[in-house]
Design a protein around this motif. Structure first.
Motif, PDB file in Angstrom:
ATOM      1  N   CYS A  20       0.767  -1.190  -0.060  1.00  0.00           N
ATOM      2  CA  CYS A  20      -0.006   0.084  -0.182  1.00  0.00           C
ATOM      3  C   CYS A  20       0.838   1.335   0.215  1.00  0.00           C
ATOM      4  O   CYS A  20       0.634   2.183   0.876  1.00  0.00           O
ATOM      5  N   ARG A  25      -1.090  -1.315  -6.109  1.00  0.00           N
ATOM      6  CA  ARG A  25      -2.250  -1.065  -5.562  1.00  0.00           C
ATOM      7  C   ARG A  25      -3.247  -2.414  -5.336  1.00  0.00           C
ATOM      8  O   ARG A  25      -4.177  -2.339  -4.871  1.00  0.00           O
ATOM      9  N   TYR A  57     -21.467   2.389   5.224  1.00  0.00           N
ATOM     10  CA  TYR A  57     -20.155   2.365   4.660  1.00  0.00           C
ATOM     11  C   TYR A  57     -19.228   1.235   5.237  1.00  0.00           C
ATOM     12  O   TYR A  57     -19.518   0.900   6.490  1.00  0.00           O
ATOM     13  N   CYS A  59     -15.769   0.374   6.548  1.00  0.00           N
ATOM     14  CA  CYS A  59     -14.687   1.388   6.790  1.00  0.00           C
ATOM     15  C   CYS A  59     -13.507   0.476   7.039  1.00  0.00           C
ATOM     16  O   CYS A  59     -12.356   1.323   7.860  1.00  0.00           O
ATOM     17  N   TRP A  89     -13.636  11.470   6.690  1.00  0.00           N
ATOM     18  CA  TRP A  89     -12.720  10.376   6.266  1.00  0.00           C
ATOM     19  C   TRP A  89     -13.571   9.529   5.572  1.00  0.00           C
ATOM     20  O   TRP A  89     -13.294   9.070   4.476  1.00  0.00           O
ATOM     21  N   ARG A  92     -15.672  10.576   2.681  1.00  0.00           N
ATOM     22  CA  ARG A  92     -15.043  10.642   1.465  1.00  0.00           C
ATOM     23  C   ARG A  92     -14.300   9.413   0.757  1.00  0.00           C
ATOM     24  O   ARG A  92     -14.254   9.627  -0.467  1.00  0.00           O
ATOM     25  N   THR A  93     -13.943   8.559   1.552  1.00  0.00           N
ATOM     26  CA  THR A  93     -13.031   7.704   1.003  1.00  0.00           C
ATOM     27  C   THR A  93     -13.781   5.979   0.954  1.00  0.00           C
ATOM     28  O   THR A  93     -13.093   5.214   0.131  1.00  0.00           O
ATOM     29  N   CYS A  94     -14.783   5.593   1.662  1.00  0.00           N
ATOM     30  CA  CYS A  94     -15.002   4.361   1.895  1.00  0.00           C
ATOM     31  C   CYS A  94     -16.207   3.695   1.023  1.00  0.00           C
ATOM     32  O   CYS A  94     -16.975   4.565   0.531  1.00  0.00           O
ATOM     33  N   ARG A  95     -16.104   2.544   0.566  1.00  0.00           N
ATOM     34  CA  ARG A  95     -17.248   1.992  -0.172  1.00  0.00           C
ATOM     35  C   ARG A  95     -18.544   2.143   0.839  1.00  0.00           C
ATOM     36  O   ARG A  95     -18.472   1.789   1.643  1.00  0.00           O
TER      37      ARG A  95
END
Length: 107
Positions: A20, A25, A57, A59, A89, A92-95
């Protein structure tokens, strides 16, 4: 001193840590087992991924409900309350459990 091994078998290294790092990726399971064909994307390190409860979400260590600001583990047991930074966070970023259609407007 000592070592830390994640639940999936990935061993943390203090130096020369390449997982990571922005260049590779792949998920750890993809590193160990190889990539899937191009038309079958792996969305998380777990394959198949956990089904996210409606309105929540994923996380990483559980599910987050933005209305209650509570994070539960994957067995739906309470883990913690999210503070403002973690809330921002996650959203903004998680599925998330739902799909959104995003329309691109030409310049």
């Amino acid at each position: 001193q000592g070592k830390y091994t994640f639940a999936d078998g990935l061993e943390y290294k203090d130096k020369k840590w390449h997982y990571c790092d922005g260049y590779d990726r792949r998920f750890y399971t993809e590193i160990c087992s190889g990539l899937k064909p191009a038309d079958i994307s792996q969305l998380t390190n777990l394959d198949p991924p956990k089904k996210i409860p409606e309105g929540c979400y994923d996380c990483g260590d559980g599910f987050y409900n933005p209305e209650t600001r509570v994070i539960v583990d994957y067995k739906l047991r309470f883990l913690r309350n999210a503070d403002d930074d973690e809330h921002e966070w996650i959203i903004r970023t998680c599925r998330k459990a739902w799909d959104e259609t995003i329309e691109r407007k030409p310049k």
